[in-house]
Scaffold this active site. Structure first.
Site, PDB file in Angstrom:
ATOM      1  N   ASP A 159     -21.661  10.590   8.560  1.00 25.01           N
ATOM      2  CA  ASP A 159     -21.686   9.618   7.463  1.00 25.01           C
ATOM      3  C   ASP A 159     -20.338   9.620   6.735  1.00 25.01           C
ATOM      4  OD1 ASP A 159     -24.526   9.255   7.962  1.00 25.01           O
ATOM      5  OD2 ASP A 159     -24.742  11.241   7.104  1.00 25.01           O
ATOM      6  N   HIS A 187     -29.188  12.945   4.796  1.00 25.80           N
ATOM      7  CA  HIS A 187     -28.709  12.176   5.951  1.00 25.80           C
ATOM      8  C   HIS A 187     -29.824  11.204   6.330  1.00 25.80           C
ATOM      9  CE1 HIS A 187     -27.104  10.946   9.755  1.00 25.80           C
ATOM     10  NE2 HIS A 187     -28.191  11.349  10.363  1.00 25.80           N
TER      11      HIS A 187
HETATM   12  P1  NDP Z   1     -29.855  12.958  21.247  1.00 24.01           P
HETATM   13  O1  NDP Z   1     -29.030  14.009  21.860  1.00 24.01           O
HETATM   14  O2  NDP Z   1     -29.350  11.561  21.255  1.00 24.01           O
HETATM   15  O3  NDP Z   1     -30.205  13.318  19.722  1.00 24.01           O
HETATM   16  C1  NDP Z   1     -30.669  14.600  19.361  1.00 24.01           C
HETATM   17  C2  NDP Z   1     -30.997  14.629  17.899  1.00 24.01           C
HETATM   18  O4  NDP Z   1     -29.860  14.362  17.121  1.00 24.01           O
HETATM   19  C3  NDP Z   1     -32.068  13.630  17.459  1.00 24.01           C
HETATM   20  O5  NDP Z   1     -32.924  14.304  16.549  1.00 24.01           O
HETATM   21  C4  NDP Z   1     -31.261  12.595  16.741  1.00 24.01           C
HETATM   22  O6  NDP Z   1     -31.974  12.001  15.675  1.00 24.01           O
HETATM   23  C5  NDP Z   1     -30.180  13.441  16.121  1.00 24.01           C
HETATM   24  N1  NDP Z   1     -29.027  12.717  15.592  1.00 24.01           N
HETATM   25  C6  NDP Z   1     -28.370  13.030  14.457  1.00 24.01           C
HETATM   26  N2  NDP Z   1     -27.377  12.200  14.217  1.00 24.01           N
HETATM   27  C7  NDP Z   1     -27.397  11.297  15.191  1.00 24.01           C
HETATM   28  C8  NDP Z   1     -26.617  10.157  15.461  1.00 24.01           C
HETATM   29  N3  NDP Z   1     -25.636   9.772  14.701  1.00 24.01           N
HETATM   30  N4  NDP Z   1     -26.890   9.465  16.572  1.00 24.01           N
HETATM   31  C9  NDP Z   1     -27.876   9.837  17.376  1.00 24.01           C
HETATM   32  N5  NDP Z   1     -28.665  10.906  17.142  1.00 24.01           N
HETATM   33  C10 NDP Z   1     -28.430  11.625  16.074  1.00 24.01           C
HETATM   34  O7  NDP Z   1     -31.317  12.965  21.857  1.00 24.01           O
HETATM   35  P2  NDP Z   1     -31.791  13.056  23.365  1.00 24.01           P
HETATM   36  O8  NDP Z   1     -33.197  12.614  23.351  1.00 24.01           O
HETATM   37  O9  NDP Z   1     -30.795  12.484  24.304  1.00 24.01           O
HETATM   38  O10 NDP Z   1     -31.778  14.617  23.651  1.00 24.01           O
HETATM   39  C11 NDP Z   1     -32.558  15.535  22.973  1.00 24.01           C
HETATM   40  C12 NDP Z   1     -32.652  16.774  23.836  1.00 24.01           C
HETATM   41  O11 NDP Z   1     -33.247  17.781  23.062  1.00 24.01           O
HETATM   42  C13 NDP Z   1     -33.510  16.597  25.084  1.00 24.01           C
HETATM   43  O12 NDP Z   1     -32.786  17.105  26.176  1.00 24.01           O
HETATM   44  C14 NDP Z   1     -34.741  17.445  24.784  1.00 24.01           C
HETATM   45  O13 NDP Z   1     -35.239  18.057  25.967  1.00 24.01           O
HETATM   46  C15 NDP Z   1     -34.157  18.468  23.869  1.00 24.01           C
HETATM   47  N6  NDP Z   1     -35.051  19.162  22.958  1.00 24.01           N
HETATM   48  C16 NDP Z   1     -34.849  20.502  22.873  1.00 24.01           C
HETATM   49  C17 NDP Z   1     -35.586  21.271  22.045  1.00 24.01           C
HETATM   50  C18 NDP Z   1     -35.345  22.733  22.021  1.00 24.01           C
HETATM   51  O14 NDP Z   1     -34.287  23.200  22.384  1.00 24.01           O
HETATM   52  N7  NDP Z   1     -36.303  23.507  21.581  1.00 24.01           N
HETATM   53  C19 NDP Z   1     -36.614  20.693  21.194  1.00 24.01           C
HETATM   54  C20 NDP Z   1     -36.728  19.258  21.294  1.00 24.01           C
HETATM   55  C21 NDP Z   1     -35.941  18.535  22.150  1.00 24.01           C
HETATM   56  P3  NDP Z   1     -32.732  10.592  15.813  1.00 24.01           P
HETATM   57  O15 NDP Z   1     -33.942  10.867  16.662  1.00 24.01           O
HETATM   58  O16 NDP Z   1     -33.062  10.262  14.400  1.00 24.01           O
HETATM   59  O17 NDP Z   1     -31.771   9.640  16.439  1.00 24.01           O
END
Ligand code: NDP
Length: 328
Positions: A159, A187
């Site tokens: 931001d 945020h």
């Molecule tokens: P991303 O990598 O795109 O995003 C991950 C997180 O970052 C989301 O919560 C997202 O929020 C947040 N975020 C913060 N700022 C931003 C921004 N500017 N733009 C986009 N996202 C932002 O998500 P993916 O789905 O591609 O990947 C998530 C991964 O996490 C998957 O591989 C999944 O398996 C893994 N995962 C791992 C966990 C663990 O280690 N225990 C638990 C849960 C998931 P928002 O949703 O609001 O966009």
């Protein structure tokens, strides 16, 4: 040679992870002379893709990257961690209420906080990127009573960077001429990007702009809704700029802010500026020797006060909700 720094990334196989890991491994997180060990934490379904990313990391032959470990066990993933980037989170899906989102994320961030508490290095620094980032950071922090609370932070640097970019575009200034911008609060859409203390080439930014209607009706909503605008344009969320901001956040925390400038970080409030103690809210901070301090003594005008209070109110409500759910 320096001892490698252990960096843990959760959600490593996600979009942001893909944009983040290569920059960590090439030295942009900590510095060009700091070797790193990467620990990739994923959920079981994400392990295979994380292995693929690790193969690519190997193929870059990064001189600073010592080893990569991939796991779905948080105790292993945070073992000896010096820096933890909590990216993986449960995204909000259609029809999901805030309570559902908070409890789903509680199921992730509470055990991760405990695993950090039990396994991380004494100097652990945590950045939460996964949304709702401020409140996820609060949940993790509450589950880690042996770690100093101030080591848990939430990302508002994207931001901050977006606001600098918008201000530069409006005024024709170079990005590097803009200093002392502040993001206050959550945020989320209620965040408040504050230019009243910002400087453009040494001049007060609000005076240079001299247009309160632009601030209220264009600048603030553009910064706050930039994520949605990028999804609309790209058909995918802002992963590279989010990863870049995570790099900036940790780099600044570790290596310090420039003389005369500050940055924005979501951090546990000490009560400064009327923000209730304990909630994780964004403040203007200076950093030095791996520690941050809230910039004190800023005069908050009425325009700013109302907007800071609204965002802080939202954070207080999120805190109350996770308290009711037994997550903190
Ligand atoms: P991303 O990598 O795109 O995003 C991950 C997180 O970052 C989301 O919560 C997202 O929020 C947040 N975020 C913060 N700022 C931003 C921004 N500017 N733009 C986009 N996202 C932002 O998500 P993916 O789905 O591609 O990947 C998530 C991964 O996490 C998957 O591989 C999944 O398996 C893994 N995962 C791992 C966990 C663990 O280690 N225990 C638990 C849960 C998931 P928002 O949703 O609001 O966009």
């Amino acid at each position: 040679t320096r001892t490698p720094v252990n960096v843990t990334v959760t959600g490593a196989a996600g979009q942001i992870g893909y944009a983040l890991l290569f920059r960590i491994a090439s030295g942009h997180l900590l510095g060009p002379d700091v070797p790193v060990n990467l620990r990739l934490l994923e959920i079981p379904q994400g392990l295979k893709a994380a292995e693929g990313t690790a193969m690519e990391l190997d193929d870059c032959a990064f001189p600073l990257l010592r080893n990569i470990e991939i796991t779905d066990d948080a105790n292993v993933g945070f073992a000896g961690a010096n820096v933890a980037l909590l990216v993986g989170a449960r995204p909000r899906t259609k029809g999901m209420e805030r309570g559902d989102l908070l409890s789903a994320n509680g199921g992730i961030f509470k055990p991760q906080g405990k695993a950090i508490n039990d396994n991380a290095a004494d100097d652990i620094k945590v950045l939460v990127v996964g949304n709702p980032a401020n409140t996820n950071a609060l949940i993790a922090q509450a589950a880690a009573p042996d770690v100093p609370a101030e080591r848990f932070t939430a990302m508002t640097r994207l931001d901050h960077n977006r606001a600098i970019s918008q201000l530069a575009a409006r005024t024709g200034a170079a990005v590097s001429d803009i200093k002392r911008l502040t993001i206050w609060g959550n945020h989320s859409a209620t965040q408040y990007p504050d230019i009243f203390h910002a400087e453009i080439a040494g001049k007060n930014a609000a005076e240079v702009v001299n247009d309160e209607a632009w601030l209220a009706d264009t600048f603030i909503p553009t910064v706050a809704k930039r994520g949605a605008a990028i999804i609309e344009a790209r058909g995918a969320s802002s992963a590279a700029s989010a990863a870049n901001a995570a790099i900036d956040h940790v780099h600044t925390w570790v290596n310090g802010t420039a003389e005369g400038d500050w940055t924005s970080m979501g951090i546990p409030s000490d009560g400064s500026y009327g923000v209730p103690e304990g909630i994780i809210s964004s403040f203007p901070v200076t950093t030095k020797d791996g520690k941050y301090e809230i910039v004190q003594g800023l005069d908050i005008n009425e325009f700013s006060r109302a907007r800071i209070d609204a965002s802080v109110q939202e954070l207080s409500e999120e805190r109350d909700a996770v308290r009711e759910l037994g997550l903190i």
